[in-house]
Write a protein that holds these residues in place. Structure first.
Motif: not given
Lengths: 241, 222, 221
Positions: A100, B126, A103-104, B133, A72, A48, A152, B128, A50, A75-76, A80
Motif C-alpha cells: 500500500a 482498507a 501503490y497508494v 489496483q 479512499r 472505514n 501507512m 486505500g 466496509l 482509508r489511508m 484496519f
C-alpha cells in the motif's frame, strides 16, 4: 476525532445498528465488547466504509464517511486489522507491508522497504521479511497485518476481534503489540473479548447489545460496578474463566 | 470384417494428414487466443454493477451455452455474407469458435476471480487501493492459478470442435481423413488415422494439465 | 428502409411456411437426444460404478475406453459408427447411427461424472458402514448412492444439455433434426441470420431450462 451521531443501519429487515451515538477523542483507546450479533463488528466496519449505513452520520477527522468521493483518502488514515488477518498469500511479509505504501501513498520503493523493515522489526518479526504467510504462525501473521496497517502511518487504528482466530498461546504476542501502540498514544477502537487488555489500556469500555450501546464507562467502573443489568449478565458469563 | 490396416496407403497419404493436422492446430490456437480475448472482456462486463454492462454479457453466455456450436457456425457461415462480409471459411470458423469458447472462458475467469476470499478485497480496500489496483495487485495474480486447469480443458474442447469445419469444406484433420475414406474407399484406415491424430493431441494436452497439477502442488507452501 | 422491412416480413412469412420441416427437426432432436440421455445414462452409470471400483483392471479398461471417446470429436465418432459398423454387417440408417454414437459418448462422459462422484465420498463413511456389518450391496445402495447422487446430479444435467447440442452434429450424416432442418430452409430462404436464429430459439427453449435447473442445483451445495 470520530463522531457517531444517531447512526442507523439495516441488513434487510434486521436493524443492526440503532441510533448509535459515540465520540472518540484523539489518543483515546476505546474497547467495544458485547455478545455476538450485537453489532460491534458492524460498527467498527462502518468507520472505514466496509459497511454502509443508512441513517445518521459518521464523521472521522472532519470527513463524513458516507461521502464516497473521499473514502479512499480517508482509508489511508485508518488502519484496519481483521480477525482473519487477510494477508496477501502470494506476497512475502515485507511485500505485504509495503504494497500500500508503494501503490497508494506512492512512496519510492527503497523508502517503503526501509519503513517496512523497521515496522516488522518493531512487531518482533525482523527475521521474517521474506517469509510467506503460509510459513508463519497465526500470531506472526496477525503481527504482520498490524505492521501492514501501521506502515501507512494512520491516525486511527481499528481492530476487529484481532485475537479471536488465534490459538491461546499466541494471543499475548499480539496483545503486547497492541498495548505498545496504546502507550504510544495511538487512537484505537478495539472490538474484543480480551478483558485483561481492556483493563490495562482502555480509556473507555463500550458494551453493545442487540444493536445499541448499553453502557459506556471507564474500565474500573465497568468491571467492578456495571450499571446495567445486561452488562452484568454479559460480564458474569465471560469472566467466569 | 477385415480389420487389418493397409499401412502403405496410410503412409502415402500422411502428407495430407499432416496438412490437416497443422490446420487443426492453427485453428485451435487462433480460436483459443480469440476466446481468451472475448472471454476476458465478457467476464469484466459481467462483474460490473451497472446493468447495461452486465446484462449483455450474461445474455451472451446464456445464448452460447444453450445453443449448439454447429448452429452457431451455420448462423455465421450463412449469415455473414448478407452483411457483405465475405471471408474464407476458416476465418468464419475461427470467429465462431472464439465466440463460442469465449463464453466458457468467461465463466472460467469469473469463477477464478470469485474464488478469492472476500477478505482479500476488504484488506486491500482498507489500505486505500482503487478497484483497478485491487484487481491488478491482489485478485488477478491469485485468480490465475485456479484458471489454468479449466482453460486447458477448454483447449481440448476447441480441438474437438475444429472438426466441424470439415462440414464447411475446410481442409483440417477430419476432412483429411474423409478424403482417404471417400476417395480411396478406405474408411477404416482414414478414420483410424484421424482418431489417432486427435488422441495424440488430446493426451498431449492432458499431459500438460497433469504437469501443471504437479507443479501447482510443489508450490503449495508458497 | 420500408422496402427492406417488407422484404424481411416476407422472409419471416416464408420461414413460417417451413414450420412442418422445422417442427419435424425439433421432434427428431428431442427423440434422438432422449435416447442418448436414457441409454447413455444407464450404461454410463454402470460403467462409472465399475470405474470407481477397487478392481484395478476393470477401472483401467473402462477408463481407457471412455478416454478414447472423450478425446475424439463427435463428428469422427459418428462417421466411425455410420461408415464402419455396416462393414460388420449391421444395417444402419442415420437415425440409428446417431442414436448409437450419442448413447456411447453420453455413457463415456456420464461414467466419469459418476466415478468422480463416488470417489468424492469420504472413505470414513464406507468404513463405518462396513464396520456396522452392512454388505457390499447395502453399502452401495444406502450410503454411497444417495450421497454420490446429490453431488452428481448438477453435472449430469449439464451433460444432458451437452448431449442435445451434440445431436446437432448428426445432421452431418443426413438425419433430419433441428440443425439440418435449418440447413434445408436456408437453401430456399438465403437469410442465414433469420433462419438460424429460429433454429437457435428451438434449442434455447430445450436447453435453457435444463441449464437453469443445473445451476440452481449447484447453488444448493
Amino acid at each position: 476525532m470520530i463522531k457517531f451521531s444517531g447512526l442507523d443501519k439495516w441488513f434487510g429487515d434486521h436493524h443492526v445498528l440503532q441510533k448509535i451515538d459515540l465520540d472518540v477523542a484523539k489518543g483515546e483507546v476505546v474497547v467495544v465488547c458485547g455478545p455476538s450479533g450485537s453489532g460491534k463488528s458492524t460498527l467498527i466496519r462502518c468507520v472505514n466504509g466496509l459497511e454502509k449505513y443508512q441513517g445518521g452520520s459518521l464523521v472521522v477527522d472532519g470527513i463524513s464517511v458516507g461521502d464516497s468521493a473521499n473514502l479512499r483518502r480517508l482509508r489511508m488514515e485508518l488502519g484496519f486489522v481483521f480477525q482473519q488477518f487477510n494477508l496477501y498469500p502470494h506476497k512475502t511479509a515485507l511485500e505485504n507491508v509495503t504494497l500500500a505504501l508503494i501503490y497508494v501513498r506512492k512512496l519510492p520503493r527503497q523508502e517503503a522497504i526501509a519503513r517496512g523493515k523497521e515496522l516488522l522489526r518493531k512487531v518482533g518479526l525482523g527475521d521474517k521479511f521474506d517469509s510467506y504467510p503460509a510459513q508463519l504462525s497465526g500470531g506472526q501473521q496477525q503481527r504482520v497485518a498490524i505492521a501492514r496497517s501501521l506502515c501507512m502511518q494512520p491516525k486511527i487504528m481499528l481492530f476487529d476481534e484481532p485475537t479471536s482466530a488465534l490459538d491461546p498461546e499466541m494471543i499475548n504476542e499480539v496483545l503486547d503489540v497492541m498495548v505498545g501502540l496504546a502507550k504510544d498514544g495511538m487512537t484505537m477502537i478495539v472490538v474484543t473479548h480480551e478483558m485483561g487488555f481492556a483493563r490495562k489500556v482502555a480509556d473507555r469500555v463500550v458494551f453493545m447489545d442487540k444493536g445499541s450501546i448499553v453502557e459506556v464507562s471507564e474500565p474500573e467502573t465497568f468491571f467492578t460496578a456495571p450499571k446495567n443489568e445486561r452488562t452484568q449478565e454479559f460480564l458474569s458469563k465471560i469472566l467466569r474463566h | 470384417m477385415n480389420l487389418s490396416l493397409n499401412f502403405r496407403v496410410i503412409g502415402e497419404t500422411l502428407p495430407d494428414f499432416l496438412t490437416g493436422l497443422t490446420a487443426t492446430v492453427t485453428i485451435s490456437l487462433a480460436a483459443f487466443v480469440g476466446a481468451l480475448v472475448v472471454g476476458v472482456i465478457a467476464c469484466a462486463m459481467s462483474l460490473q454493477t451497472p446493468r447495461y454492462l452486465r446484462a449483455p454479457a450474461v445474455v451472451y453466455v446464456d445464448i452460447i451455452r444453450a445453443t449448439p456450436l454447429l448452429a452457431q457456425l451455420y448462423f455465421l457461415y450463412f449469415g455473414l455474407p448478407s452483411f457483405g462480409l465475405m471471408m474464407p471459411e476458416i476465418m468464419v470458423g475461427i470467429i465462431a469458435f472464439s465466440l463460442n469458447s469465449g463464453a466458457y472462458v468467461s465463466e472460467i475467469v469469473r469463477s477464478g476471480i470469485l474464488s478469492i476470499p472476500r477478505g482479500q478485497l476488504e484488506a486491500s480496500a482498507a489500505s486505500g487501493m482503487s478497484y483497478l489496483q485491487q484487481m491488478r495487485l491482489i485478485i488477478l495474480p491469485q485468480a490465475l492459478r485456479p484458471m489454468v486447469s479449466p482453460l486447458i480443458g477448454q483447449a481440448i474442447v476447441l480441438v474437438k470442435d475444429s472438426s466441424l469445419l470439415s462440414l464447411i469444406s475446410v481442409l483440417e484433420l477430419t476432412r483429411a481423413g474423409q478424403t482417404l475414406a471417400i476417395n480411396r474407399f478406405m474408411p477404416v484406415e482414414g478414420l483410424a488415422t484421424t482418431a489417432v491424430c486427435y488422441l495424440i493431441i488430446y493426451y498431449g494436452l492432458k499431459l500438460m494439465a497433469y504437469a501443471w497439477g504437479r507443479f501447482n502442488q510443489v508450490g503449495a507452501t508458497r | 428502409m420500408n422496402e427492406t422491412l417488407i422484404f424481411l416480413l416476407d422472409q419471416i412469412k416464408s420461414v413460417i411456411q417451413f414450420h412442418p420441416v422445422i417442427l419435424k427437426g425439433l421432434g427428431m432432436t428431442i427423440v434422438v437426444s432422449l435416447i442418448g440421455i436414457v441409454v447413455g445414462g444407464i450404461v454410463g452409470f454402470a460403467l462409472g460404478v465399475g470405474r470407481a471400483s477397487s478392481y484395478k483392471a476393470l477401472s483401467f479398461l473402462i477408463g481407457a475406453y471412455t478416454d478414447i471417446f472423450r478425446g475424439t470429436p463427435v463428428l469422427v465418432q459418428l462417421f466411425v459408427v455410420y461408415f464402419i459398423l455396416p462393414q460388420a454387417g449391421v444395417e444402419l440408417d442415420s437415425f440409428t447411427a446417431g442414436a448409437i454414437a450419442l448413447s456411447n459418448i453420453s455413457a463415456c462422459f456420464v461414467s466419469e461424472i459418476v466415478a468422480s462422484g463416488i470417489r468424492a465420498i469420504p472413505v470414513g463413511q464406507l468404513e463405518a458402514a462396513a464396520a456396522s456389518g452392512l454388505s457390499r450391496f447395502q453399502r452401495l445402495r444406502l450410503i454411497m448412492l444417495p450421497q454420490a447422487t446429490r453431488m452428481i446430479v448438477p453435472s449430469l444435467v449439464g451433460q444432458f444439455v451437452l448431449l442435445v447440442k451434440d445431436s446437432s452434429v448428426v445432421s452431418a450424416i443426413g438425419l433430419l433434426e433441428l440443425t439440418r432442418s435449418g440447413w434445408i430452409v436456408v437453401q430456399s430462404i438465403p437469410n442465414g441470420l433469420l433462419v438460424f436464429s429460429v433454429i437457435g430459439v428451438g434449442y434455447f427453449v430445450i436447453c435453457y431450462p435444463m441449464l437453469y435447473w443445473s445451476r440452481k442445483l449447484e447453488k444448493k451445495h
